[in-house]
Write an enzyme that holds these catalytic residues in place. Sequence first.
Site, mmCIF file in Angstrom:
data_model
loop_
_atom_site.group_PDB
_atom_site.id
_atom_site.type_symbol
_atom_site.label_atom_id
_atom_site.label_comp_id
_atom_site.label_asym_id
_atom_site.label_seq_id
_atom_site.Cartn_x
_atom_site.Cartn_y
_atom_site.Cartn_z
ATOM 1 N N GLY A 169 -56.792 26.936 -34.416
ATOM 2 C CA GLY A 169 -57.195 26.027 -35.475
ATOM 3 C C GLY A 169 -55.992 25.566 -36.263
ATOM 4 N N GLU B 247 -56.580 20.571 -32.265
ATOM 5 C CA GLU B 247 -55.999 21.904 -32.425
ATOM 6 C C GLU B 247 -56.290 22.796 -31.222
ATOM 7 O OE1 GLU B 247 -53.904 23.243 -34.521
ATOM 8 O OE2 GLU B 247 -53.783 21.634 -36.000
ATOM 9 N N GLU C 295 -53.154 24.276 -29.078
ATOM 10 C CA GLU C 295 -52.859 25.711 -29.100
ATOM 11 C C GLU C 295 -53.276 26.447 -27.837
ATOM 12 O OE1 GLU C 295 -54.231 27.447 -32.752
ATOM 13 O OE2 GLU C 295 -52.912 26.161 -33.944
ATOM 14 N N GLU D 247 -49.283 33.939 -27.060
ATOM 15 C CA GLU D 247 -50.176 34.450 -26.023
ATOM 16 C C GLU D 247 -51.582 33.914 -26.256
ATOM 17 O OE1 GLU D 247 -51.652 38.838 -24.372
ATOM 18 O OE2 GLU D 247 -50.280 38.737 -26.067
#
Length: 164
Positions: free
Chosen positions: A62, A78, A82, A131
Amino acid sequence: MNVLAFFTATVQTTRGLWRIGQTILGIIFRHPIAGTSIIPILSDGRIVLIRRRDDGLWALPGGMVDWGEDIPSTVRRELMEETGLELTKIRRLVGVYSSPDRDPRIHSICVVVEAEVEGKMEVQDALEVIEIQAFAPSSIPQEPMSHDHYRQLQDYLNGLTTLA
């Protein structure tokens, strides 16, 4: 350096400067910044979490709502930035979290949604994420998690819609 690497580095630098600018504006105007957390659900029911570079903790993907952007667009952007995953559908609003101390950097109001996602998990922004992993709901990492994400996940797992 090839053109793609140069472009990627330029975009990441610009995003970093924009985030710093948002923080400064929040401090100057003393108003909370709007953001999102996404509870990404894969087709097999696993929940996708990221490990943040800044604090090394597990977190929900987020981020901040950009100027001129709505919440669904922020969720889509987002999530892709990500995790590399694509938004299929926002299932439901999990909650709105506004405690002034929920984010150690700034006072932010976080809109949390549950989202169906698909695609290949792949770190897109190595400056933010180190990760990505998918967890069965019964094996979600315990506290500490980044910000108030543990609470957000517990509210979600308990079927709550929270205004806090």
